[in-house]
Design an enzyme around this catalytic site. Structure first.
Site, PDB file in Angstrom:
ATOM      1  N   ASP A 164      -3.516  -5.015   5.176  1.00  0.00           N
ATOM      2  CA  ASP A 164      -2.957  -4.671   6.583  1.00  0.00           C
ATOM      3  C   ASP A 164      -2.120  -5.701   7.097  1.00  0.00           C
ATOM      4  O   ASP A 164      -1.876  -7.111   6.233  1.00  0.00           O
ATOM      5  CB  ASP A 164      -3.922  -4.028   7.258  1.00  0.00           C
ATOM      6  CG  ASP A 164      -3.702  -2.813   8.076  1.00  0.00           C
ATOM      7  OD1 ASP A 164      -2.471  -2.484   8.453  1.00  0.00           O
ATOM      8  OD2 ASP A 164      -4.606  -1.894   8.418  1.00  0.00           O
ATOM      9  N   ASP A 231       1.754   4.526  10.507  1.00  0.00           N
ATOM     10  CA  ASP A 231       0.656   5.424  10.281  1.00  0.00           C
ATOM     11  C   ASP A 231       0.678   6.843  10.324  1.00  0.00           C
ATOM     12  O   ASP A 231       1.348   7.395  11.277  1.00  0.00           O
ATOM     13  CB  ASP A 231      -0.586   5.163  11.161  1.00  0.00           C
ATOM     14  CG  ASP A 231      -1.348   3.845  11.027  1.00  0.00           C
ATOM     15  OD1 ASP A 231      -0.678   3.265  10.244  1.00  0.00           O
ATOM     16  OD2 ASP A 231      -2.401   3.436  11.762  1.00  0.00           O
TER      17      ASP A 231
END
Ligand SMILES: *[C@@H]1O[C@H](CO)[C@@H](O)[C@H](O)[C@H]1NC(C)=O
Ligand SMILES: *[C@@H]1O[C@H](CO)[C@@H](O)[C@H](O)[C@H]1NC(C)=O
Ligand SMILES: *[C@@H]1O[C@H](CO)[C@@H](O)[C@H](O)[C@H]1NC(C)=O
Ligand SMILES: *[C@@H]1O[C@H](CO)[C@@H](O)[C@H](O)[C@H]1NC(C)=O
Ligand SMILES: *[C@@H]1O[C@H](CO)[C@@H](O)[C@H](O)[C@H]1NC(C)=O
Length: 574
Positions: A164, A231
């Site tokens: 991430d 996302d």
């Protein structure tokens, strides 16, 4: 670029010719060849349902459910523990470790548990000083500890790393997210890519930096997949938003290197069943990793049968795992009519076609076979309707639920005759008025004109008189630029689209175009706003002889963005 790569990396130079009707060819690019993920990775991940609160019980019961529900047998292989698994700090000797309050048996034991089920063990870290977690305590990330952490993950038996991008921007003192970093994230991902290779354990590398700095241009050299967008959110509107961003990028996918559209919401009871079918169909045919994000089984929850059956659909999984590895591309959108067509080649001279119903009402929709380059189809399979047909010519009509998708497999088809060459009208010959201005583009951009008309608005237009040989409706290629990326707006209203209206003798056709950007929105010469896309649309109102053509954004004040896409030119088919 090449000098950044370790000697252990084999570089394949693969010609990525454009397969999309609306894209220009991509240049040669270096690609990582770690021999992994030759078809898109499939599996399960804690995040979409459990957020950053995983624990051992959850992972055990869901991994077991992958086996018990028959998902493993269909290819779902990796079990990944997402954010929330570690501690605020490293051990005294600098090694990263698990939170033993929630993983009492530890990560090496978890790896063994997962492996004993015949599954792959996925771990998660972050290319920043902390991992993605809002609230406290913050958890330490892998930045500047790449080799140490890769070695640790390998020693735990990790088969996959999702990596991430939180708390990574030094110049801003490491905020949680920074969508406009001062330098490309690529260097940080390069360091972890090299560290993983140096472990000598095969570890699938999933780059997750939300599409910042157009990773399709550099991530294929570093990882097996890369997130293309911000996302996914638990709401239907996230699906068109993600698809509109992926449109210009589909030709960057290929064996070992996949566009990651983010983890699945199928089974989370946030979409209707037809919406879940749309989500799963498009993610599958675009060759996204298929990572289940639902609670398959825990002490309080188990997945519902209808959603499970979507995840188990062998035909759709087969399109995702097809050996050809071609991602479907965007072909047509009927803006006012509210539907669009995606298609891609499959092995065995087959093709998969999706007709997505963007409207929230059930109806029949007709696929014009010409729109996917096909004239006749020997054998057709309509997956969600459970219908087969043979010897289909010209068009296929099927039922589709609200926000659902008609998903078709075509075999033994013949190609449509080649379309005539359209006559091209450059924006350079249009007259801007009001807000609209002509802008010169950097060398080689705004193809094929080199300039474009920007600031098209309810009061900014570009017009030209065009002579037509016949009256009626005409098929037109609209050449446009749009790189209005929904990054910070992705949780709310962002759609990645812009409108344009084309008025021919005052008959108005509105088009809502996807993104066209194929280069960095932060560092490239045109910031992605000078990469041209082509949108094919039927436009009415033509008369024989002179026609007044006005490009604008009529009604734009009613949208959330009153400026339209930029206009490069139009090709009119006779
Ligand atoms: C694990 O998470 C589940 C679901 O949130 C919860 O019900 C359970 O109590 C947790 N177990 C532990 C040991 O934390
Ligand atoms: C650090 O300590 C942990 C716990 O004792 C141990 O498992 C790990 O191997 C150590 N790491 C190094 C690099 O020595
Ligand atoms: C990558 O690693 C090298 C060597 O450790 C380090 O000097 C460099 O700063 C790292 N690059 C980034 C962008 O973190
Ligand atoms: C199908 O598309 C072709 C080419 O765009 C067009 O000529 C034809 O009229 C279309 N047919 C239907 C039924 O829309
Ligand atoms: C495009 O136009 C439609 C119809 O007016 C509107 O709902 C939509 O918000 C507009 N899109 C943008 C990006 O403004």
């Amino acid at each position: 670029m090449l000098s950044l790569l370790t000697p252990k990396q084999t570089i394949l130079l693969v010609s990525l010719l454009s397969l999309s009707a609306n894209a220009f060819a991509n240049p040669l690019r270096p690609r990582l060849d770690n021999g992994l993920a030759l078809t898109p990775p499939m599996g399960w991940n804690t995040y979409n349902h459990y957020s950053c609160s995983p624990n051992e019980t959850i992972v055990h019961s869901n991994a077991q459910a992958l086996v018990d529900l028959g998902l493993q047998a269909q290819g779902y292989h990796f079990v990944t523990v997402d954010c929330g698994w570690t501690l605020p700090d490293r051990l005294a000797n600098g090694t990263m470790t698990w939170n033993s309050a929630i993983f009492p048996s530890g990560f090496p034991a978890l790896g063994i548990f997962v492996h004993n089920l015949g599954l792959g063990f996925g771990v998660y870290s972050d290319a920043g000083i902390q991992m993605c977690m809002t609230g406290t305590p913050a958890q330490v990330g892998s930045l500047f500890h790449e080799q140490q952490d890769a070695t640790t993950f390998a020693s735990w038996g990790a088969d996959l790393l999702k990596y991430d991008n939180c708390y990574s921007e030094a110049s801003a003192d490491y905020p949680n997210t920074d969508y406009s970093p001062s330098v490309s994230p690529s260097g940080r991902y390069q360091n972890m890519s090299s560290a993983l290779l140096a472990t000598d354990r095969p570890i699938v590398f999933q780059i997750c930096e939300w599409g910042v700095d157009f990773p399709s241009a550099w991530a294929p050299a570093l990882g097996n997949s890369w997130r293309v967008t911000n996302d996914i959110i638990p709401a239907y509107r996230t699906i068109p938003r993600i698809l509109n961003q992926v449109v210009p990028q589909t030709s960057f996918a290929g064996p070992g290197h996949w566009l990651d559209l983010d983890m699945l919401e199928v089974g989370n009871n946030v979409l209707t069943i037809p919406e879940e079918q749309t989500h799963f169909s498009l993610w599958a045919i675009l060759k996204s990793p298929l990572v289940i994000g639902a609670a398959l089984k825990d002490t309080t929850t188990s997945i519902n049968t209808e959603s499970l059956n979507i995840l188990l659909n062998e035909d759709v999984i087969g399109y995702n795992q097809d050996s050809l590895g071609v991602a479907a591309s965007f072909r047509r959108r009927w803006t006012e009519e509210g539907y669009e067509v995606w298609a891609g080649d499959l092995s065995g001279s087959r093709m998969v076609v999706a007709v997505a119903n963007l409207q929230n009402t059930a109806r029949s929709l007709t696929l014009n076979l010409t729109d996917v380059g096909v004239q006749t189809v020997g054998s057709l399979k309509d997956i969600w309707n459970g219908v087969t047909a043979s010897n289909v010519a010209t068009a296929y009509t099927g039922h589709v639920e609200a926000h659902g998708t008609i998903l078709l497999e075509l075999s033994s088809f013949t190609a449509a005759p080649a379309a005539s060459t359209p006559t091209f009208y450059s924006s350079a010959s249009f007259t801007p008025a009001g807000d609209a201005v002509r802008t010169t583009c950097s060398t080689g951009l705004c193809t094929p004109v080199g300039s474009k008309i920007s600031y098209i608005s309810p009061t900014g237009t570009a017009s030209l008189s065009i002579t037509a040989a016949s009256a009626g409706s005409k098929l037109v290629d609209v050449y446009f630029c749009n790189n209005d990326i929904a990054l910070s707006t992705s949780w709310l209203y962002g759609t990645n689209t812009r409108n344009l209206t084309i008025a021919v003798n005052d008959v108005v056709t509105r088009i809502e175009v996807p993104l066209s950007g194929k280069s960095s929105e932060l560092f490239s010469p045109g910031l992605g706003w000078q990469d041209t896309g082509i949108f094919k649309v039927l436009i009415g109102g033509w008369q024989e002889g002179a026609n007044t053509v006005v490009i604008g954004n009529q009604g734009g004040a009613a949208g959330y963005q009153s400026y339209g896409a930029d206009f490069v030119g139009m090709g009119i088919y006779s």
